[in-house]
Design an enzyme around this catalytic site. Sequence first.
Site, PDB file in Angstrom:
ATOM      1  N   ASP A   1       6.286   0.682   6.230  1.00  0.00           N
ATOM      2  CA  ASP A   1       4.859   0.372   6.162  1.00  0.00           C
ATOM      3  C   ASP A   1       4.154   1.453   5.359  1.00  0.00           C
ATOM      4  O   ASP A   1       3.704   2.439   5.915  1.00  0.00           O
ATOM      5  CB  ASP A   1       4.290   0.294   7.586  1.00  0.00           C
TER       6      ASP A   1
ATOM      7  N   HIS B   1       3.734   2.463  12.415  1.00  0.00           N
ATOM      8  CA  HIS B   1       2.813   3.566  12.718  1.00  0.00           C
ATOM      9  C   HIS B   1       3.435   4.623  13.633  1.00  0.00           C
ATOM     10  O   HIS B   1       2.735   5.201  14.468  1.00  0.00           O
ATOM     11  CB  HIS B   1       1.516   3.034  13.346  1.00  0.00           C
TER      12      HIS B   1
ATOM     13  N   ASP C   1       3.239  -6.547   3.277  1.00  0.00           N
ATOM     14  CA  ASP C   1       2.938  -5.463   4.222  1.00  0.00           C
ATOM     15  C   ASP C   1       3.353  -5.870   5.632  1.00  0.00           C
ATOM     16  O   ASP C   1       2.730  -5.467   6.612  1.00  0.00           O
ATOM     17  CB  ASP C   1       1.441  -5.105   4.165  1.00  0.00           C
TER      18      ASP C   1
ATOM     19  N   GLU D   1      -5.008   1.657   3.014  1.00  0.00           N
ATOM     20  CA  GLU D   1      -4.956   0.437   3.822  1.00  0.00           C
ATOM     21  C   GLU D   1      -5.073   0.765   5.299  1.00  0.00           C
ATOM     22  O   GLU D   1      -5.677   0.035   6.070  1.00  0.00           O
ATOM     23  CB  GLU D   1      -3.633  -0.312   3.553  1.00  0.00           C
ATOM     24  N   GLU D   2      -4.497   1.914   5.688  1.00  0.00           N
ATOM     25  CA  GLU D   2      -4.347   2.206   7.116  1.00  0.00           C
ATOM     26  C   GLU D   2      -5.649   2.545   7.827  1.00  0.00           C
ATOM     27  O   GLU D   2      -5.836   2.189   8.978  1.00  0.00           O
ATOM     28  CB  GLU D   2      -3.344   3.351   7.326  1.00  0.00           C
TER      29      GLU D   2
ATOM     30  N   HIS E   1       0.811  -1.228   0.000  1.00  0.00           N
ATOM     31  CA  HIS E   1       0.000   0.000   0.000  1.00  0.00           C
ATOM     32  C   HIS E   1       0.836   1.267   0.000  1.00  0.00           C
ATOM     33  O   HIS E   1       1.902   1.330   0.582  1.00  0.00           O
ATOM     34  CB  HIS E   1      -1.028  -0.008   1.127  1.00  0.00           C
TER      35      HIS E   1
END
Length: 514
Positions: free
Chosen positions: A317, A476, A379, A351-352, A305
């Site tokens: 990520d 994140h 991912d 995606e998140e 992503h």
Amino acid sequence: MGRPIQWRTVLFIPCRPSLWQGLVLPGEMALWLLVAILVLVSAYQHTQVLPRRSEATPLLPPQAKDDADAIIDAAFSSDIVYERIACMTDTFGPRFSGSDALENALDWTREEMEKDGLSVVEEYVMVPSWVRGREFARLLSPRVKELHMVGLGMSVGTPGKKSLVAKAIVVSSFQELDQRASDVQGKIVVYNVNFDQGYSNTVKYRTLGATRAEKYGAVAALVHSMTPYGLQTPHTGATRTTGIPSAAISVEDSRMLARMQARGQEIVIELYMEAHMLPDKPSRNLIVEIKGAEKPDEVVVFGGHMDSWDIADGAMDDAGGAFVSWEVVRLIHQLKLRPHRTLRAVLFVNEENGAKGAEQYYLNHKHESKLTSIAIESDEGTFTPLGISFQGSTAARSILEQIGKAFLAGIGSGNVSGQSIGTDISPMCDAGVPCGSLVTLDPRVGSLSNNPCKTFSNPPYPDVNFGTSGYFWYHHTQSDTVDKLSPRQLQHCAATLAVWTYSIANLDFLLPRS
Ligand SMILES: [Zn+2]
């Protein structure tokens, strides 16, 4: 995760168990016999006629080994993936859904793909637009201290754009929350949940913690960051929107609050969050592919992503996964290889915090579900690749094991392990498409043999628990920057994903389904 299947010379033949079960054959004979059986099983399952072949014919022709070696050589001769991730993350920064930065990064990526000679398809999709605004959390009692916090994505802000001040109650599980329900009213619930149980067992406190706390009258929820280790770095992530605000705090701050409570000290916290939603905005998935020479309508899909969290450069990520997927197509194109089936890289958006890119891709390609041999997502990091995890039939898994053993064992990434399926391919997996994920291990967490946090290695097919791999150190956070990646590991990941996907696309049959 499922227990990995090991290559053995003991054959189990489903049709005649009493006759064949436990029959031990010499390794080579067993290999050819198993190959023949798998082809027959596959033909039966698809009720289609496969080309005639003798029992001694391997799954792929001799040329396949030369192709795989050429792909590996080409992948290890270019640093382009690392350079492009560095350029994109340095230039555009975080690529959050709904932001101009994401759209600018998508434009740039498309231009770079076209420089590679690839034609790019854009699939439009509406994505949510959540805005963080300013935010802070401050401990007021037993001492004054700024807490290391980050609001959770999709959370509401504090009421009236004012800070709220409340006593805190610290719990270590939903069970404890239920037991202490009468003590929750008007308080901030702190979930001090140990990450030893891994991501999949703890992420529910991030997604549902506020909802459950609100039920008992809490005014806000704070959650221990989803990581096994901290350097006062809070980790964001999506939460289910509910009526009270929710944020993550650092490992250190979460554990300190738990110690304070255990001592009987009164904990008072001030929380301020401006978080709110704006109307959805348009964005797009990017798709590049190599058309199949013989069966262009049948596809092997893989991807990562493009979006990241608003606080993160999202190098790991998931620029790594997205750009390694793109690199597969660039390599095959550069080598002028033509697989039997179409090879398609999808760079998803959102995606998140919504998975709207995955949803839209599935809607647009639903008619291809039966023609999709496999969907593979990257991912879970692009560190040193070990192979793929797989969800699908035993027959398909055996075929993948043979491909891995034949073409990737030499570079250490031919293993097939448990079932770890990513968000972006999950609609396809739910529709019955065989699914996989690229499995990598950050060497910074130690080797498989001495890493105390690993789950159940069953050599030579290790299951890696991503909940304890280096991936979740940076996941994140503002520390998810390109320096966490290495050019060599990205080359290795590209070589691995390219050989798996190209080989699967060249089989005479679609991977057999359950
Ligand atoms: Zn991701």
